[in-house]
Motif scaffolding. Structure first.
Motif, PDB file in Angstrom:
ATOM      1  N   THR A   5      45.775 -14.661  98.591  1.00  0.00           N
ATOM      2  CA  THR A   5      44.806 -13.556  98.179  1.00  0.00           C
ATOM      3  C   THR A   5      44.684 -13.723  96.733  1.00  0.00           C
ATOM      4  OG1 THR A   5      45.580 -12.127  99.969  1.00  0.00           O
ATOM      5  CG2 THR A   5      44.478 -11.268  98.145  1.00  0.00           C
ATOM      6  N   GLN A   6      43.241 -13.745  96.431  1.00  0.00           N
ATOM      7  CA  GLN A   6      42.883 -13.450  94.846  1.00  0.00           C
ATOM      8  C   GLN A   6      42.151 -12.343  94.723  1.00  0.00           C
ATOM      9  OE1 GLN A   6      41.753 -18.127  95.121  1.00  0.00           O
ATOM     10  NE2 GLN A   6      41.561 -17.098  92.958  1.00  0.00           N
ATOM     11  N   PRO A   7      42.620 -11.233  94.241  1.00  0.00           N
ATOM     12  CA  PRO A   7      41.914  -9.928  94.395  1.00  0.00           C
ATOM     13  C   PRO A   7      40.750  -9.535  93.380  1.00  0.00           C
ATOM     14  CG  PRO A   7      44.087  -9.808  92.995  1.00  0.00           C
ATOM     15  CD  PRO A   7      43.850 -11.169  93.573  1.00  0.00           C
ATOM     16  N   GLU A   8      40.713 -10.293  92.470  1.00  0.00           N
ATOM     17  CA  GLU A   8      39.382 -10.246  91.673  1.00  0.00           C
ATOM     18  C   GLU A   8      38.478 -11.418  92.041  1.00  0.00           C
ATOM     19  OE1 GLU A   8      42.437  -9.390  87.858  1.00  0.00           O
ATOM     20  OE2 GLU A   8      42.107 -11.106  88.832  1.00  0.00           O
ATOM     21  N   LYS A   9      37.251 -10.833  92.547  1.00  0.00           N
ATOM     22  CA  LYS A   9      36.243 -11.919  92.654  1.00  0.00           C
ATOM     23  C   LYS A   9      35.450 -12.286  91.357  1.00  0.00           C
ATOM     24  CE  LYS A   9      34.556 -10.429  97.323  1.00  0.00           C
ATOM     25  NZ  LYS A   9      33.660  -9.928  98.015  1.00  0.00           N
ATOM     26  N   LEU A  10      35.395 -11.354  90.480  1.00  0.00           N
ATOM     27  CA  LEU A  10      34.657 -11.559  89.196  1.00  0.00           C
ATOM     28  C   LEU A  10      35.551 -11.331  87.983  1.00  0.00           C
ATOM     29  CD1 LEU A  10      31.168 -10.273  89.958  1.00  0.00           C
ATOM     30  CD2 LEU A  10      31.705 -12.837  90.141  1.00  0.00           C
ATOM     31  N   LEU A  11      35.736 -12.105  86.906  1.00  0.00           N
ATOM     32  CA  LEU A  11      36.425 -11.427  85.925  1.00  0.00           C
ATOM     33  C   LEU A  11      35.851 -12.114  84.523  1.00  0.00           C
ATOM     34  CD1 LEU A  11      39.051 -10.497  84.740  1.00  0.00           C
ATOM     35  CD2 LEU A  11      40.066 -12.947  84.813  1.00  0.00           C
ATOM     36  N   SER A  12      35.765 -11.285  83.649  1.00  0.00           N
ATOM     37  CA  SER A  12      34.749 -11.538  82.425  1.00  0.00           C
ATOM     38  C   SER A  12      35.607 -11.008  81.160  1.00  0.00           C
ATOM     39  CB  SER A  12      33.682 -10.806  82.608  1.00  0.00           C
ATOM     40  OG  SER A  12      32.811 -11.013  81.354  1.00  0.00           O
TER      41      SER A  12
END
Lengths: 107, 115
Positions: A5-12
Motif C-alpha cells: 500500500t502506498q497511501p499517497e497518490k500525489l506528493l508535491s
C-alpha cells in the motif's frame, strides 16, 4: 493476501526540501522489498532494493518490520526526481506492486 | 542486447475485436510477466510464467489469455476486447531468484485503446 500500500497518490514538494514516500506491506514471512521509478515517457526501472542496503540518486529506504513499512526518503529533492514511484514486494514467484505515488518537485 | 521489447507500441481496437501483444526478451530469463497500468490502480499482474510452457494467473486475468511456447517470448491475447481493457500494458522478465540476483526488467509498454 499479499498487499503493498502506498497511501499517497500525489506528493508535491519544493526543490531542496526533504522527501518521504510511504510504503506499507502486508505479507506472511519476510518479503524482499523494492522501489521502482518511472520517469516521464520511460519504462519502469529499479531504483533500489532492500537487500542491497544501497543509496541510489540520494534515495534510501529503511525496512521497519514492526510497522511493516519501507518508506523511501531523500534529504534534498531535485527537479529531476519528479516521476512515478512504485513500492513492490517479492514473494511466491512474483512482484506485487503498490498503487504508485506521483512525485512532483516544484522549482 | 535489446532487453525486453513489446509489439505493438500502440493499438486502437473496436469492442469485440481480438489481438495479441508480443513480448520478447533476450536475457535468457526464466520468468516473464504481463501487467496493466491504470491511473490510481498502479501495476496489476495479469498473467505470468515461470518457464517455457507454463503460465499462471495473476491478480486480474479475466478477459486475457497467454502463451509461452518459447522461453524468450510471452504472448498476451485479448479474444474479445472491451472498453475496460483500455490501458497501458507492460511486459517484464526476471531471473528466478529475483531477490538475490537483481531486478525485474520492463518493456516500454503498449498503449491499447478499445472503443
Amino acid at each position: 493476501a499479499q498487499r503493498v500500500t502506498q497511501p499517497e497518490k500525489l506528493l508535491s514538494v519544493f526543490k531542496g526540501a526533504p522527501v518521504e514516500l510511504k510504503c506499507n506491506y502486508s505479507y506472511s514471512g519476510s518479503p524482499e522489498l523494492f522501489w521502482y521509478v518511472q520517469y516521464s515517457r520511460q519504462r519502469l526501472q529499479l531504483l533500489l532494493r532492500h537487500i542491497s542496503r544501497e543509496s541510489i540518486k540520494g534515495f534510501t529506504a529503511d525496512l521497519n518490520k514492526g510497522e511493516t513499512s519501507f518508506h523511501l526518503k531523500k534529504p534534498f529533492a531535485q527537479e529531476e526526481d519528479s516521476a512515478m514511484y512504485y513500492c513492490a514486494a517479492w514473494g511466491a514467484q512474483k512482484l506485487v506492486f503498490g498503487q504508485g505515488t506521483r512525485l512532483t518537485i516544484n522549482p | 542486447n535489446a532487453g525486453v521489447t513489446q509489439t505493438p507500441k500502440f493499438r486502437v481496437l473496436k469492442t469485440g475485436q481480438s489481438m495479441t501483444l508480443l513480448c520478447a526478451q533476450d536475457m535468457n530469463h526464466e520468468y516473464m510477466y504481463w501487467y496493466r497500468q491504470d491511473p490510481g490502480m498502479g501495476l496489476r499482474l495479469i498473467h505470468y510464467s515461470v518457464g517455457e510452457g507454463t503460465t499462471a494467473k495473476g491478480e486480474v486475468p479475466d478477459g486475457y489469455n497467454v502463451s509461452r511456447l518459447k522461453k524468450q517470448n510471452f504472448l498476451l491475447g485479448l479474444e474479445s476486447a472491451a472498453p475496460s481493457q483500455t490501458s497501458v500494458y507492460f511486459c517484464a522478465s526476471s531471473p528466478p531468484r529475483l531477490w538475490a540476483y537483481g531486478t525485474q526488467y520492463f518493456g516500454p509498454g503498449t498503449r491499447l485503446l478499445v472503443l
